[in-house]
Design a protein around this motif. Sequence first.
Motif, mmCIF file in Angstrom:
data_model
loop_
_atom_site.group_PDB
_atom_site.id
_atom_site.type_symbol
_atom_site.label_atom_id
_atom_site.label_comp_id
_atom_site.label_asym_id
_atom_site.label_seq_id
_atom_site.Cartn_x
_atom_site.Cartn_y
_atom_site.Cartn_z
ATOM 1 N N ASN A 229 0.798 -1.224 0.000
ATOM 2 C CA ASN A 229 0.000 0.000 0.000
ATOM 3 C C ASN A 229 0.832 1.277 0.000
ATOM 4 O O ASN A 229 0.386 2.310 -0.498
ATOM 5 C CB ASN A 229 -0.932 0.035 1.214
ATOM 6 C CG ASN A 229 -2.146 -0.854 1.019
ATOM 7 O OD1 ASN A 229 -2.491 -1.188 -0.110
ATOM 8 N ND2 ASN A 229 -2.784 -1.250 2.108
ATOM 9 N N TRP A 230 2.016 1.202 0.545
ATOM 10 C CA TRP A 230 2.819 2.414 0.736
ATOM 11 C C TRP A 230 3.875 2.563 -0.356
ATOM 12 O O TRP A 230 4.549 1.604 -0.706
ATOM 13 C CB TRP A 230 3.502 2.381 2.100
ATOM 14 C CG TRP A 230 2.551 2.608 3.238
ATOM 15 C CD1 TRP A 230 1.737 1.690 3.829
ATOM 16 C CD2 TRP A 230 2.327 3.836 3.918
ATOM 17 N NE1 TRP A 230 1.007 2.260 4.831
ATOM 18 C CE2 TRP A 230 1.358 3.583 4.923
ATOM 19 C CE3 TRP A 230 2.847 5.120 3.799
ATOM 20 C CZ2 TRP A 230 0.893 4.582 5.780
ATOM 21 C CZ3 TRP A 230 2.405 6.112 4.652
ATOM 22 C CH2 TRP A 230 1.428 5.843 5.630
ATOM 23 N N GLN A 231 3.990 3.784 -0.856
ATOM 24 C CA GLN A 231 5.096 4.150 -1.732
ATOM 25 C C GLN A 231 6.109 4.926 -0.887
ATOM 26 O O GLN A 231 5.760 5.927 -0.241
ATOM 27 C CB GLN A 231 4.614 4.994 -2.909
ATOM 28 C CG GLN A 231 3.722 4.235 -3.873
ATOM 29 C CD GLN A 231 3.302 5.075 -5.061
ATOM 30 O OE1 GLN A 231 3.659 6.251 -5.165
ATOM 31 N NE2 GLN A 231 2.541 4.473 -5.965
ATOM 32 N N ILE A 232 7.341 4.468 -0.873
ATOM 33 C CA ILE A 232 8.380 5.047 -0.024
ATOM 34 C C ILE A 232 9.584 5.359 -0.900
ATOM 35 O O ILE A 232 10.094 4.504 -1.610
ATOM 36 C CB ILE A 232 8.789 4.062 1.091
ATOM 37 C CG1 ILE A 232 7.563 3.627 1.886
ATOM 38 C CG2 ILE A 232 9.833 4.688 2.010
ATOM 39 C CD1 ILE A 232 7.838 2.496 2.861
ATOM 40 N N SER A 233 10.041 6.615 -0.820
ATOM 41 C CA SER A 233 11.166 7.029 -1.653
ATOM 42 C C SER A 233 12.101 7.969 -0.875
ATOM 43 O O SER A 233 11.644 9.005 -0.388
ATOM 44 C CB SER A 233 10.661 7.723 -2.916
ATOM 45 O OG SER A 233 11.749 8.136 -3.714
ATOM 46 N N PRO A 234 13.363 7.594 -0.739
ATOM 47 C CA PRO A 234 13.952 6.319 -1.142
ATOM 48 C C PRO A 234 13.608 5.226 -0.138
ATOM 49 O O PRO A 234 13.392 5.524 1.035
ATOM 50 C CB PRO A 234 15.459 6.615 -1.122
ATOM 51 C CG PRO A 234 15.611 7.650 -0.049
ATOM 52 C CD PRO A 234 14.376 8.496 -0.127
ATOM 53 N N ASN A 235 13.553 3.988 -0.574
ATOM 54 C CA ASN A 235 13.246 2.897 0.354
ATOM 55 C C ASN A 235 14.501 2.303 0.988
ATOM 56 O O ASN A 235 14.420 1.434 1.844
ATOM 57 C CB ASN A 235 12.435 1.800 -0.336
ATOM 58 C CG ASN A 235 13.229 1.142 -1.453
ATOM 59 O OD1 ASN A 235 14.316 1.587 -1.809
ATOM 60 N ND2 ASN A 235 12.658 0.084 -2.017
ATOM 61 N N GLN A 236 15.651 2.793 0.554
ATOM 62 C CA GLN A 236 16.914 2.395 1.157
ATOM 63 C C GLN A 236 17.827 3.613 1.207
ATOM 64 O O GLN A 236 17.958 4.351 0.224
ATOM 65 C CB GLN A 236 17.568 1.276 0.339
ATOM 66 C CG GLN A 236 18.842 0.740 0.946
ATOM 67 C CD GLN A 236 19.344 -0.503 0.210
ATOM 68 O OE1 GLN A 236 18.629 -1.073 -0.599
ATOM 69 N NE2 GLN A 236 20.565 -0.907 0.504
ATOM 70 N N LEU A 237 18.422 3.863 2.363
ATOM 71 C CA LEU A 237 19.233 5.065 2.506
ATOM 72 C C LEU A 237 20.379 4.819 3.464
ATOM 73 O O LEU A 237 20.385 3.864 4.238
ATOM 74 C CB LEU A 237 18.382 6.244 2.990
ATOM 75 C CG LEU A 237 17.606 6.043 4.294
ATOM 76 C CD1 LEU A 237 18.352 6.642 5.464
ATOM 77 C CD2 LEU A 237 16.219 6.663 4.177
ATOM 78 N N SER A 238 21.358 5.701 3.407
ATOM 79 C CA SER A 238 22.537 5.602 4.261
ATOM 80 C C SER A 238 22.840 6.971 4.840
ATOM 81 O O SER A 238 22.782 7.984 4.133
ATOM 82 C CB SER A 238 23.729 5.088 3.453
ATOM 83 O OG SER A 238 24.893 5.036 4.244
ATOM 84 N N LEU A 239 23.133 7.003 6.124
ATOM 85 C CA LEU A 239 23.526 8.227 6.820
ATOM 86 C C LEU A 239 24.863 7.984 7.503
ATOM 87 O O LEU A 239 25.095 6.898 8.043
ATOM 88 C CB LEU A 239 22.495 8.628 7.879
ATOM 89 C CG LEU A 239 21.225 9.347 7.433
ATOM 90 C CD1 LEU A 239 20.264 9.464 8.611
ATOM 91 C CD2 LEU A 239 21.551 10.723 6.887
ATOM 92 N N GLN A 240 25.715 8.992 7.510
ATOM 93 C CA GLN A 240 26.969 8.863 8.218
ATOM 94 C C GLN A 240 27.346 10.191 8.851
ATOM 95 O O GLN A 240 26.962 11.254 8.369
ATOM 96 C CB GLN A 240 28.066 8.345 7.302
ATOM 97 C CG GLN A 240 28.249 9.099 6.007
ATOM 98 C CD GLN A 240 29.229 8.379 5.094
ATOM 99 O OE1 GLN A 240 30.273 7.925 5.551
ATOM 100 N NE2 GLN A 240 28.913 8.278 3.815
ATOM 101 N N ALA A 241 28.071 10.105 9.955
ATOM 102 C CA ALA A 241 28.461 11.309 10.676
ATOM 103 C C ALA A 241 29.710 11.027 11.495
ATOM 104 O O ALA A 241 29.842 9.967 12.100
ATOM 105 C CB ALA A 241 27.329 11.783 11.598
ATOM 106 N N LYS A 242 30.622 11.993 11.491
ATOM 107 C CA LYS A 242 31.789 11.909 12.342
ATOM 108 C C LYS A 242 31.383 12.260 13.774
ATOM 109 O O LYS A 242 30.300 12.803 14.012
ATOM 110 C CB LYS A 242 32.868 12.860 11.843
ATOM 111 C CG LYS A 242 33.429 12.512 10.476
ATOM 112 C CD LYS A 242 34.477 13.512 10.043
ATOM 113 C CE LYS A 242 35.042 13.153 8.678
ATOM 114 N NZ LYS A 242 36.063 14.140 8.219
ATOM 115 N N PRO A 243 32.227 11.968 14.755
ATOM 116 C CA PRO A 243 31.898 12.353 16.142
ATOM 117 C C PRO A 243 31.556 13.828 16.250
ATOM 118 O O PRO A 243 32.279 14.685 15.744
ATOM 119 C CB PRO A 243 33.181 12.013 16.901
ATOM 120 C CG PRO A 243 33.803 10.902 16.112
ATOM 121 C CD PRO A 243 33.497 11.217 14.678
ATOM 122 N N GLY A 244 30.415 14.114 16.885
ATOM 123 C CA GLY A 244 29.981 15.491 17.063
ATOM 124 C C GLY A 244 29.192 16.055 15.903
ATOM 125 O O GLY A 244 28.643 17.163 15.992
#
Length: 267
Positions: A229-244
């Motif tokens: 039923n649901w359309q999801i965009s993007p359905n796969q993602l990546s997040l990254q962050a250095k300390p702080g």
Amino acid sequence: GNHDITNPVMYEYWKEHLGRTYSAFTYKNCLFIMLNTEEWHHPAQAETWDWDKGWFGDEQTKYVEDQLAKHADVRHTFVLLHRPLWLQEHTGWEKIEAALGERAYTVFAGHYHNLTLHTRNDHRYFVLGATGGGFTPQEVREYGAFDHYSIVTVDAEEVNIAIIEPGNIHPADISTAAFKDRLANLLTFKPQFNLNRDQPRASGNLEITLENTLEKWLKLEIVFNSNENWQISPNQLSLQAKPGQTGKTIVAFSAPSDDFLPLPTYN
């Protein structure tokens, strides 16, 4: 533990074939106290157990108090129990903790199949993980989800604890409650979703924020499971962050206004 005694019949079997359900002994001037977190299955009291008195019962609590008074001058006291009842309120643990007082002691428990070191009143309380039991392994060892056992060494007044994983030796604080608390607060979700029954589809966004309060570089991958039923965009993602640092992303959602189920899920 709860797999040893789950009802009065098992309690009776334990008593007949194994003996006491709790006990204590000394070895090289250290006191060892083994508690029974399932004492409330005692056949004579199971149906009338007074939960206001906690999980241990008056008799077991008095036994612990007597053993502590009798062995007040030991080098160290080790308390072993299955359920880590200090994590719950009104379990009766507070009475045992009060009896332990300021003496040098360490507590070992299990039950949750996941290694976590808690610190209470400047004392170490270990929830030990699995030794072949069921759990979902995690690559990050600080999460505590790996097979292990412990080696405890007492040298004079000093107690050293090593966490042994096959092929690795980890320090006692490899996985702490403080770290897991911080881990649980790294990710926040802010939904902005408009439901209008006059429109055939409802849509909106989900703002995902990764705030890295740890000391290491962090990478997060999120995969939304397929949903008819649901359309999801993007359905796969990546997040990254250095300390702080903080990382953010937006995910777009839409679904029929008259049929939201099943709701989206993710890993």
